[in-house]
Enzyme design. Structure first.
Site, PDB file in Angstrom:
ATOM      1  N   HIS A  93      40.505  70.974  95.343  1.00 45.21           N
ATOM      2  CA  HIS A  93      40.815  72.002  94.341  1.00 45.21           C
ATOM      3  C   HIS A  93      41.841  72.962  94.920  1.00 45.21           C
ATOM      4  CE1 HIS A  93      40.399  75.391  91.622  1.00 45.21           C
ATOM      5  NE2 HIS A  93      39.857  74.552  90.758  1.00 45.21           N
ATOM      6  N   GLU A  95      41.989  76.029  94.928  1.00 46.47           N
ATOM      7  CA  GLU A  95      41.387  77.170  95.639  1.00 46.47           C
ATOM      8  C   GLU A  95      40.941  76.758  97.047  1.00 46.47           C
ATOM      9  OE1 GLU A  95      38.730  78.164  92.445  1.00 46.47           O
ATOM     10  OE2 GLU A  95      40.476  78.730  91.258  1.00 46.47           O
ATOM     11  N   GLU A 163      45.649  70.137  87.702  1.00 46.22           N
ATOM     12  CA  GLU A 163      45.428  71.554  87.453  1.00 46.22           C
ATOM     13  C   GLU A 163      46.618  72.366  87.965  1.00 46.22           C
ATOM     14  OE1 GLU A 163      40.936  72.408  87.001  1.00 46.22           O
ATOM     15  OE2 GLU A 163      41.424  72.590  89.124  1.00 46.22           O
TER      16      GLU A 163
HETATM   17  P1  13P Z   1      39.824  77.938  84.359  1.00 45.10           P
HETATM   18  O1  13P Z   1      39.337  76.982  83.295  1.00 45.10           O
HETATM   19  O2  13P Z   1      38.961  79.129  84.536  1.00 45.10           O
HETATM   20  O3  13P Z   1      41.279  78.235  84.182  1.00 45.10           O
HETATM   21  O4  13P Z   1      39.700  77.141  85.764  1.00 45.10           O
HETATM   22  C1  13P Z   1      40.209  75.870  85.874  1.00 45.10           C
HETATM   23  C2  13P Z   1      39.754  75.289  87.153  1.00 45.10           C
HETATM   24  O5  13P Z   1      40.193  75.675  88.225  1.00 45.10           O
HETATM   25  C3  13P Z   1      38.726  74.233  87.110  1.00 45.10           C
HETATM   26  O6  13P Z   1      38.586  73.602  88.338  1.00 45.10           O
END
Ligand code: 13P
Length: 248
Positions: A93, A95, A163
């Site tokens: 991910h 993050e 993403e």
């Molecule tokens: P949001 O749907 O809050 O934009 O987050 C997306 C995400 O990072 C899912 O892994």
């Protein structure tokens, strides 16, 4: 054929009080044929398994270590997630890539560990805003795919989530054309990397998916579902997204 999958990533949210939100979500599941996955924090994997006993809800972790066990304080291994009740794990991910310096090579090693433990890896890719502005979005996701997927990837053991970093938690989404361009590119890249098996991997879009934009996004070619952050925390919002996917 790729499976339709509505996946929720709770990130660092949720507690034992979340049981009521899950109870509100469960009645939707018998009425849809798409797969539904929730990835709570690791502290809640076993609880969620218990709360959803007898339902079709799939449960996943949000990360795993590349090793099976050992001196890695604070980390969780793929076999531990299986033991806790998970069938899936989100890997790479953005993050994790930004907060923990995860590289494609690390994501690849984790994906191998997930496969060895029998978990489905949900491997995330996506460009930053600066990379998109520089016209590099396809290059970035192409090299993330090439670097993050080990040998042995199949549609049964791996899902790809696109993403765009700038769309996560911002309320901003790419245009449908931009989503379509990246998903077509990813399908092509998977075909080249995996041969015929590339057609079997589900391609999820993630980044500010809401009940109000889900149907439009799911109508885009090569979008097989969504990885949902904020809107997966509320049963009413996530239900709307699940129903939109099922109807797509
Ligand atoms: P949001 O749907 O809050 O934009 O987050 C997306 C995400 O990072 C899912 O892994």
């Amino acid at each position: 054929m790729p499976k339709k999958l509505a996946a929720g990533n709770w990130k660092m949210n949720g507690s034992s009080a979340s049981a009521s939100e899950i109870a509100a979500l469960l009645p939707v599941l018998p009425n849809v044929s798409c797969q539904v996955l929730l990835c709570p924090p690791a502290t809640l994997v076993t609880s969620m398994k218990n709360w959803t006993e007898g339902s079709s809800l799939l449960i996943g972790g949000q990360d795993c270590h590349a090793n099976e066990s050992g001196a890695h304080t604070g980390d969780i291994s793929a076999p531990m997630l299986v033991d806790a009740g998970a069938t899936h794990v989100i890997l790479g991910h953005s993050e994790r890539r930004s907060d923990h310096g995860e590289t494609d090579a690390m994501v690849k090693a984790k994906t191998m560990a997930a496969h060895a433990a029998g978990l489905v890896a949900v491997v995330c890719v996506g460009e930053t805003e600066a990379e998109r502005d520089a016209g590099r979005a396809l290059d970035v996701v192409g090299s993330q795919i090439a670097g993050s997927l080990p040998d042995g990837v199949t549609g049964d053991n791996t899902v790809i989530a696109y993403e765009p970093v700038w769309a996560i938690g911002t309320g901003r989404t790419p245009t449908l054309e931009q989503i379509g361009e990246v998903h077509d590119f990813l399908r092509e890249a998977l075909d080249q990397q995996l041969g015929a098996e590339g057609a079997n991997l589900s391609l999820l879009y993630g980044g500010s998916v809401k009940p109000g934009n889900a149907s439009d996004i799911f109508a885009v070619a090569n979008v097989d579902g969504a990885l949902v952050g904020g809107a997966s925390l509320k049963a009413s919002d996530f239900s709307g997204i699940i129903k939109a996917l099922d109807a797509a």
